[in-house]
Each structure stands twice: as structure tokens, then as C-alpha cells.
Motif scaffolding. Structure first.
Motif, PDB file in Angstrom:
ATOM      1  N   GLY A  76      50.091  32.117  50.616  1.00 36.58           N
ATOM      2  CA  GLY A  76      49.726  32.333  49.221  1.00 36.58           C
ATOM      3  C   GLY A  76      48.897  33.576  48.999  1.00 36.58           C
ATOM      4  N   GLY A  77      48.781  34.439  50.029  1.00 38.39           N
ATOM      5  CA  GLY A  77      47.949  35.634  49.926  1.00 38.39           C
ATOM      6  C   GLY A  77      48.718  36.844  49.443  1.00 38.39           C
ATOM      7  N   GLY A 105      43.715  44.700  31.983  1.00 37.30           N
ATOM      8  CA  GLY A 105      43.081  43.689  31.144  1.00 37.30           C
ATOM      9  C   GLY A 105      42.528  42.504  31.898  1.00 37.30           C
ATOM     10  N   THR A 106      42.639  42.500  33.234  1.00 30.64           N
ATOM     11  CA  THR A 106      42.142  41.375  34.023  1.00 30.64           C
ATOM     12  C   THR A 106      40.628  41.462  34.197  1.00 30.64           C
ATOM     13  N   ASP A 107      40.038  40.362  34.670  1.00 23.81           N
ATOM     14  CA  ASP A 107      38.587  40.318  34.876  1.00 23.81           C
ATOM     15  C   ASP A 107      38.119  41.373  35.878  1.00 23.81           C
ATOM     16  N   LEU A 108      38.981  41.714  36.833  1.00 20.60           N
ATOM     17  CA  LEU A 108      38.600  42.710  37.834  1.00 20.60           C
ATOM     18  C   LEU A 108      38.213  44.029  37.184  1.00 20.60           C
ATOM     19  N   TYR A 123      40.106  34.299  41.326  1.00 19.71           N
ATOM     20  CA  TYR A 123      40.896  34.577  40.120  1.00 19.71           C
ATOM     21  C   TYR A 123      42.250  33.889  40.238  1.00 19.71           C
ATOM     22  N   THR A 124      42.922  33.790  39.136  1.00 20.13           N
ATOM     23  CA  THR A 124      44.310  33.326  39.109  1.00 20.13           C
ATOM     24  C   THR A 124      45.189  34.525  38.828  1.00 20.13           C
ATOM     25  N   SER A 125      46.136  34.782  39.720  1.00 23.35           N
ATOM     26  CA  SER A 125      46.947  35.992  39.626  1.00 23.35           C
ATOM     27  C   SER A 125      47.739  36.032  38.323  1.00 23.35           C
ATOM     28  N   ILE A 130      49.140  32.204  41.066  1.00 23.92           N
ATOM     29  CA  ILE A 130      48.527  31.524  42.209  1.00 23.92           C
ATOM     30  C   ILE A 130      47.017  31.749  42.188  1.00 23.92           C
ATOM     31  N   PRO A 131      46.204  30.683  42.278  1.00 26.80           N
ATOM     32  CA  PRO A 131      44.742  30.859  42.388  1.00 26.80           C
ATOM     33  C   PRO A 131      44.402  31.477  43.746  1.00 26.80           C
TER      34      PRO A 131
END
Length: 240
Positions: A76-77, A105-108, A123-125, A130-131
């Protein structure tokens, strides 16, 4: 030769801004071979300092995808190369459909990067949902950052397995304690019933012997009289 790249983002960037330094543009499809490429360009000027074109170097996105695939980040990576403007340049596992996607626009990019050039967060991708638990590092020389992440379920898999084993052992211990406790309660209840029956028997014995006109004695194996009924006073003149 002969291909016209005046519509390319990097060409328009150098033509319109006049910036002399190298520029890493968003990934594009190569017009000569058709694969995704990352472009690095510099502006060329003529003798009068006017725009005369660009010098272009391209790197296949596949190069980064194959390199990142050599790292084991679990099923899942993922590992991604992203421009600081939020454009996804390369990613493993490979997915041509996400190359060039804007993730600014993501939190990153909204909260993490403005406060720290490197760090870790959950985060959730936005790509596959996928978390993940990730670490990111931005370059101090180039407008790039790398995001390496493992799936949250993968990261917790070993802990879950150990927790299941420990929970099973704890459950077995609890069941054993419960079984032993039940046996002890039954033994205690049985002992209490025996003691009650013995007390009732002793009470009945005393009632019979103390009411009898005959003298009743209880004698130990060594000859010691352990009990003598009150009739001894009437028959022998001796108190019990």
C-alpha cells in the motif's frame, strides 16, 4: 528536427518571463517517442539579450518509476517526485494516468510545506484513496520534493498480529483464571456445606448426650477423655 514546441509550457515560460536560470517544467508526452518526460530548460538569448529559444534536456519519467520501484514500501506504499508548485512528476507504483496531476490543494502544500521543508504526516491519498503514513523532503537546490509513504494498514500489520497473539494469550489466561475461580468457589461452597453439616451433627450429638441419663464419653486413642456428658455428676459424683 522540424517539430514545433512553441506551445510547450517551458517554451512559453522562458519567452514570457525572461528568467535565465534552469526551469523544471511539468511532465509532457514526448513528440518524438510518445513517452512521459520531465523537461529541464534554460533560456537562450541573442547578442542583444532578446529571446532566441531554449536549451532542453528531458528525462524519462520511467527512469524515476523504475528507481523508486527498487524500494520496498509495502503493497500500500508509494514514492512520488513532485514539483514545489504541486505537479506530480513521477510516481511508483507506476500509473501513467496520474502523471502531471496537480496536488497543490492537498494538506502537504497548504499546511505542511509552508511551515517545514521536511517532515512526516498522515494523509489519505487523493490519487487512490489509500490512508498512508508519509515522510517528505524538499530539495534545497531544486524546486522538487520527494514523498515516501507506507500504507497505514501495512505499517500497523505487525502490531495487529502481535496484538492478536497477545490478546489470545490474555484471553486464555482469563479463561484459565475463570475456570480456577469457579473450581475454588465450588470447593469453598462444598466445604461450607460440610462445615454446616458437621456443626449440625455436633449440635445434635450434644443435644442427645446432654439430655441422656446415661454417661457418654469420647475417648482418644491415647486414653484421654475428650468429652464426658453431664450425667457423670449424677452417676459418679464427678463433673464433666
Amino acid at each position: 528536427q522540424g517539430l514545433n514546441n512553441s506551445d510547450r509550457h517551458y517554451f512559453q515560460h522562458h519567452r514570457d518571463t525572461g528568467e535565465p536560470g534552469p526551469y523544471i517544467g511539468p511532465p509532457v508526452r514526448s513528440r518524438s517517442q510518445g513517452q512521459w518526460i520531465i523537461t529541464i530548460t534554460r533560456r537562450l538569448n541573442d547578442a542583444d539579450g532578446q529571446f532566441a529559444g531554449v536549451a532542453l534536456v528531458s528525462i524519462d519519467v520511467d527512469y524515476f518509476e523504475r528507481y523508486y520501484a527498487t524500494f520496498d514500501v509495502g503493497p500500500g506504499g508509494s514514492i512520488g517526485l513532485i514539483s514545489t508548485s504541486g505537479i506530480l512528476l513521477a510516481r511508483a507504483p507506476a500509473d501513467p494516468g496520474v502523471i502531471g496531476r496537480d496536488v497543490s490543494g492537498t494538506d502537504l502544500f497548504r499546511y505542511r510545506l509552508p511551515g517545514a521543508p521536511s517532515g512526516a504526516y498522515r494523509y489519505t491519498s487523493p490519487i487512490d484513496g489509500i490512508p498512508r503514513i508519509s515522510g517528505y523532503e524538499s530539495s534545497d537546490r531544486l524546486p522538487l520534493l520527494v514523498l515516501a509513504a507506507v500504507g497505514r494498514s501495512d505499517a500497523l500489520a505487525e502490531w495487529r498480529e502481535q496484538a492478536w497473539v497477545r490478546g489470545s494469550l490474555a484471553l486464555c489466561v482469563i479463561l484459565l483464571i475463570g475456570l480456577l475461580g469457579r473450581l475454588l468457589v465450588r470447593q469453598a461452597a462444598k466445604r461450607q456445606r460440610m462445615e454446616t453439616a458437621l456443626a449440625e451433627s455436633e449440635k445434635a450429638f450434644r443435644m442427645l448426650t446432654e439430655s441422656s441419663s446415661d454417661m457418654v464419653s469420647r475417648i482418644a486413642p491415647d486414653g484421654t477423655q475428650r468429652y464426658v456428658s453431664p450425667a457423670s455428676l449424677r452417676l459418679l459424683g464427678w463433673t464433666p
